[in-house]
Design a protein around this motif. Structure first.
Motif, PDB file in Angstrom:
ATOM      1  N   ALA A   7      29.833  28.968  30.955  1.00  0.00           N
ATOM      2  CA  ALA A   7      30.795  28.673  32.014  1.00  0.00           C
ATOM      3  C   ALA A   7      31.137  27.198  32.020  1.00  0.00           C
ATOM      4  CB  ALA A   7      30.226  29.076  33.380  1.00  0.00           C
ATOM      5  N   GLU A   8      32.296  26.917  32.612  1.00  0.00           N
ATOM      6  CA  GLU A   8      32.768  25.543  32.791  1.00  0.00           C
ATOM      7  C   GLU A   8      32.639  25.177  34.258  1.00  0.00           C
ATOM      8  OE1 GLU A   8      36.995  23.068  32.578  1.00  0.00           O
ATOM      9  OE2 GLU A   8      36.912  25.232  32.253  1.00  0.00           O
ATOM     10  N   TYR A   9      32.123  23.991  34.543  1.00  0.00           N
ATOM     11  CA  TYR A   9      31.929  23.531  35.913  1.00  0.00           C
ATOM     12  C   TYR A   9      33.085  22.628  36.315  1.00  0.00           C
ATOM     13  CZ  TYR A   9      29.981  20.658  39.683  1.00  0.00           C
ATOM     14  OH  TYR A   9      29.780  19.979  40.857  1.00  0.00           O
ATOM     15  N   GLY A  10      33.691  22.924  37.484  1.00  0.00           N
ATOM     16  CA  GLY A  10      34.858  22.171  37.934  1.00  0.00           C
ATOM     17  C   GLY A  10      34.554  20.733  38.311  1.00  0.00           C
ATOM     18  N   GLY A  11      33.298  20.431  38.703  1.00  0.00           N
ATOM     19  CA  GLY A  11      32.950  19.059  39.044  1.00  0.00           C
ATOM     20  C   GLY A  11      33.044  18.140  37.842  1.00  0.00           C
ATOM     21  N   ASN A  12      32.782  18.702  36.671  1.00  0.00           N
ATOM     22  CA  ASN A  12      32.993  17.988  35.411  1.00  0.00           C
ATOM     23  C   ASN A  12      34.024  18.784  34.625  1.00  0.00           C
ATOM     24  OD1 ASN A  12      30.141  17.462  36.393  1.00  0.00           O
ATOM     25  ND2 ASN A  12      30.283  15.932  34.783  1.00  0.00           N
ATOM     26  N   ASN A  13      35.255  18.730  35.066  1.00  0.00           N
ATOM     27  CA  ASN A  13      36.300  19.593  34.504  1.00  0.00           C
ATOM     28  C   ASN A  13      36.396  19.405  32.994  1.00  0.00           C
ATOM     29  OD1 ASN A  13      38.457  21.283  34.146  1.00  0.00           O
ATOM     30  ND2 ASN A  13      39.614  20.456  35.859  1.00  0.00           N
ATOM     31  N   SER A  52      42.714  31.593  41.480  1.00  0.00           N
ATOM     32  CA  SER A  52      43.217  30.909  40.294  1.00  0.00           C
ATOM     33  C   SER A  52      42.935  29.411  40.364  1.00  0.00           C
ATOM     34  CB  SER A  52      44.721  31.161  40.161  1.00  0.00           C
ATOM     35  OG  SER A  52      45.227  30.545  38.999  1.00  0.00           O
ATOM     36  N   ALA A  53      42.628  28.824  39.206  1.00  0.00           N
ATOM     37  CA  ALA A  53      42.357  27.390  39.126  1.00  0.00           C
ATOM     38  C   ALA A  53      42.773  26.878  37.757  1.00  0.00           C
ATOM     39  CB  ALA A  53      40.889  27.095  39.387  1.00  0.00           C
ATOM     40  N   GLU A  54      42.949  25.573  37.659  1.00  0.00           N
ATOM     41  CA  GLU A  54      43.349  24.935  36.403  1.00  0.00           C
ATOM     42  C   GLU A  54      42.106  24.471  35.658  1.00  0.00           C
ATOM     43  OE1 GLU A  54      45.968  23.852  33.468  1.00  0.00           O
ATOM     44  OE2 GLU A  54      46.468  24.841  35.374  1.00  0.00           O
ATOM     45  N   THR A  61      43.464  29.915  35.012  1.00  0.00           N
ATOM     46  CA  THR A  61      42.591  31.080  34.856  1.00  0.00           C
ATOM     47  C   THR A  61      41.902  31.392  36.171  1.00  0.00           C
ATOM     48  OG1 THR A  61      40.760  31.992  33.571  1.00  0.00           O
ATOM     49  CG2 THR A  61      40.612  29.681  34.161  1.00  0.00           C
ATOM     50  N   GLU A  62      41.270  32.549  36.217  1.00  0.00           N
ATOM     51  CA  GLU A  62      40.513  32.960  37.407  1.00  0.00           C
ATOM     52  C   GLU A  62      39.204  32.176  37.456  1.00  0.00           C
ATOM     53  OE1 GLU A  62      40.665  35.723  40.752  1.00  0.00           O
ATOM     54  OE2 GLU A  62      42.087  35.086  39.230  1.00  0.00           O
ATOM     55  N   ALA A  63      38.842  31.698  38.648  1.00  0.00           N
ATOM     56  CA  ALA A  63      37.653  30.860  38.792  1.00  0.00           C
ATOM     57  C   ALA A  63      36.809  31.324  39.968  1.00  0.00           C
ATOM     58  CB  ALA A  63      38.048  29.402  38.972  1.00  0.00           C
ATOM     59  N   LEU A  64      35.530  30.956  39.920  1.00  0.00           N
ATOM     60  CA  LEU A  64      34.577  31.270  40.979  1.00  0.00           C
ATOM     61  C   LEU A  64      34.384  30.038  41.854  1.00  0.00           C
ATOM     62  CD1 LEU A  64      32.445  33.441  41.983  1.00  0.00           C
ATOM     63  CD2 LEU A  64      30.790  32.161  40.628  1.00  0.00           C
ATOM     64  N   PHE A  65      34.616  30.190  43.167  1.00  0.00           N
ATOM     65  CA  PHE A  65      34.500  29.086  44.122  1.00  0.00           C
ATOM     66  C   PHE A  65      33.284  29.316  45.014  1.00  0.00           C
ATOM     67  CE2 PHE A  65      38.757  28.716  42.672  1.00  0.00           C
ATOM     68  CZ  PHE A  65      39.178  27.418  42.917  1.00  0.00           C
ATOM     69  N   GLU A  76      31.885  22.043  47.592  1.00  0.00           N
ATOM     70  CA  GLU A  76      32.537  23.166  46.921  1.00  0.00           C
ATOM     71  C   GLU A  76      32.361  23.013  45.421  1.00  0.00           C
ATOM     72  OE1 GLU A  76      36.886  23.638  46.888  1.00  0.00           O
ATOM     73  OE2 GLU A  76      36.539  25.658  47.715  1.00  0.00           O
ATOM     74  N   PHE A  77      31.916  24.093  44.786  1.00  0.00           N
ATOM     75  CA  PHE A  77      31.687  24.104  43.347  1.00  0.00           C
ATOM     76  C   PHE A  77      32.579  25.168  42.720  1.00  0.00           C
ATOM     77  CE2 PHE A  77      27.727  22.909  45.494  1.00  0.00           C
ATOM     78  CZ  PHE A  77      27.510  21.649  44.942  1.00  0.00           C
ATOM     79  N   ILE A  78      33.165  24.828  41.566  1.00  0.00           N
ATOM     80  CA  ILE A  78      34.113  25.715  40.901  1.00  0.00           C
ATOM     81  C   ILE A  78      33.630  25.967  39.477  1.00  0.00           C
ATOM     82  CG2 ILE A  78      36.537  26.078  40.271  1.00  0.00           C
ATOM     83  CD1 ILE A  78      37.250  23.883  42.307  1.00  0.00           C
ATOM     84  N   PHE A  79      33.591  27.251  39.088  1.00  0.00           N
ATOM     85  CA  PHE A  79      33.163  27.632  37.746  1.00  0.00           C
ATOM     86  C   PHE A  79      34.203  28.570  37.142  1.00  0.00           C
ATOM     87  CE2 PHE A  79      29.353  26.947  40.310  1.00  0.00           C
ATOM     88  CZ  PHE A  79      28.644  26.048  39.541  1.00  0.00           C
ATOM     89  N   THR A  80      34.472  28.386  35.861  1.00  0.00           N
ATOM     90  CA  THR A  80      35.350  29.308  35.132  1.00  0.00           C
ATOM     91  C   THR A  80      34.571  29.908  33.969  1.00  0.00           C
ATOM     92  OG1 THR A  80      36.200  27.473  33.786  1.00  0.00           O
ATOM     93  CG2 THR A  80      37.464  28.103  35.737  1.00  0.00           C
ATOM     94  N   ASN A  81      34.860  31.167  33.680  1.00  0.00           N
ATOM     95  CA  ASN A  81      34.150  31.888  32.621  1.00  0.00           C
ATOM     96  C   ASN A  81      34.778  31.567  31.266  1.00  0.00           C
ATOM     97  OD1 ASN A  81      32.543  33.613  31.219  1.00  0.00           O
ATOM     98  ND2 ASN A  81      33.076  35.438  32.386  1.00  0.00           N
ATOM     99  N   LEU A  82      33.941  31.165  30.306  1.00  0.00           N
ATOM    100  CA  LEU A  82      34.435  30.836  28.976  1.00  0.00           C
ATOM    101  C   LEU A  82      34.388  32.029  28.026  1.00  0.00           C
ATOM    102  CD1 LEU A  82      32.890  27.282  28.473  1.00  0.00           C
ATOM    103  CD2 LEU A  82      35.164  27.908  29.281  1.00  0.00           C
TER     104      LEU A  82
END
Length: 312
Positions: A7-13, A52-54, A61-65, A76-82
């Protein structure tokens, strides 16, 4: 550990990492630098949503908040599935969090709850009663209340005999100390809860003193067993891993069939039912067979063939 996902973490986009879901928390760490990591306990989670998030790695893409709270501060933490074409990032986190939220009786001190039914303790799924002690006085009021102790592998439960809704459930995980101390009612068993559980000091009297000491030893023994192998109550079964879309996709093959035209019924049915270019009815004509005016038949069709259509 319930699941592990790239996964990708939104805090470190744009930072590629690995997301691990356990029965108590969510852990993310960078694949390039291990000291860049994050641990979020489910107890601090306020809400979980998907939208949805960038993403720098996958674009829109769809992201987990995850909305969380710690020391009166919200994060708030944001993760996207790779991993493409798989919803495991969302389903795993949501399912484990739901299991955590519905098992709080294993971990939270509870006062005046729905603990007793028909003078019997409502057991939790992984709970076993080791002892039931009658004639236990709760010393929370000046006159005391006579009730019953249930000592299990997860918690200590007391309820009043005359009012089952007057009760308390104290999980071992929330106990700060259990000891025998003198009180104005005589020698009593004192149970102190942790500060985050309210910091309660609960006193109970059991006669005779020998029985009181036996109960305290039993609680100490079960507390040590629980500490060595705690039961948090979060039950989650990892589903079979989904195969990639490319592996389950079946190539299209044209059916090896031959269409015949022996049945005149299908011709009449198609001609009248699927006439997409028809804009107005044909001129009416008188039918001697029916004695009625009907729409003129198309070339090649008879009244009998149309009657046969209705029997299909």
């Amino acid at each position: 550990l319930s699941s592990g996902i790239n996964a990708e973490y939104g805090g470190n986009n744009g930072e590629r990492g690995r997301l691990m879901v356990t029965n108590l928390r969510i852990i993310w760490h960078s694949k390039t630098l291990a000291r860049i990591n994050l641990s979020v306990g489910f107890n601090s989670v306020i809400s979980i949503s998907t939208r949805s998030a960038e993403s720098k790695l996958r674009g829109q893409t769809e992201a987990l908040f995850l909305l969380t709270r710690c020391n009166n501060t919200r994060f708030e933490f944001i993760f996207t599935n790779l991993v493409p074409d798989t919803p495991r990032l969302f389903t795993s986190v949501l399912s484990v969090h739901r299991a955590y939220e519905t098992s709080k009786m294993y971990r939270d001190l509870k006062l005046r709850g729905a603990l007793i039914a028909n003078k019997t303790l409502r057991l939790l799924p992984l709970e076993e009663v080791y002892d039931k002690v009658n004639g236990v006085w709760n010393l929370s009021s000046d006159q005391g209340n006579l009730g019953t102790f249930y000592i299990t592998n997860v918690r200590l439960v007391w309820h009043a005999d005359i009012n089952e809704t007057f009760n308390v459930s104290i999980p071992y995980i929330q106990m700060r100390a259990v000891k025998i101390r003198d009180s104005k009612f005589g020698t009593a068993l004192v149970v102190e809860s942790l500060k985050n559980a309210g910091g309660y000091v609960l006193g109970f009297r059991i006669d005779p003193v020998e029985k009181l000491q036996e109960v305290m030893k039993e609680i100490h023994s079960l507390y040590r067993v629980y500490s060595a192998n705690p039961i948090f109550g979060v039950q989650y079964q990892v589903e079979d891993r989904l195969e990639p879309l490319e592996q389950v996709t079946v190539a299209y093959e044209e059916d090896d069939i031959e269409i015949t035209e022996d049945n005149a019924q299908s011709d009449a049915f198609v001609a009248y039912y699927a006439d997409g270019n028809k804009r107005e009815d044909a001129e009416p004509v008188f039918c001697e067979q029916l004695g009625l005016a009907i729409e003129g038949l198309k070339d090649g069709f008879t009244l009998e063939s149309l009657w046969e259509v209705t029997g299909i």
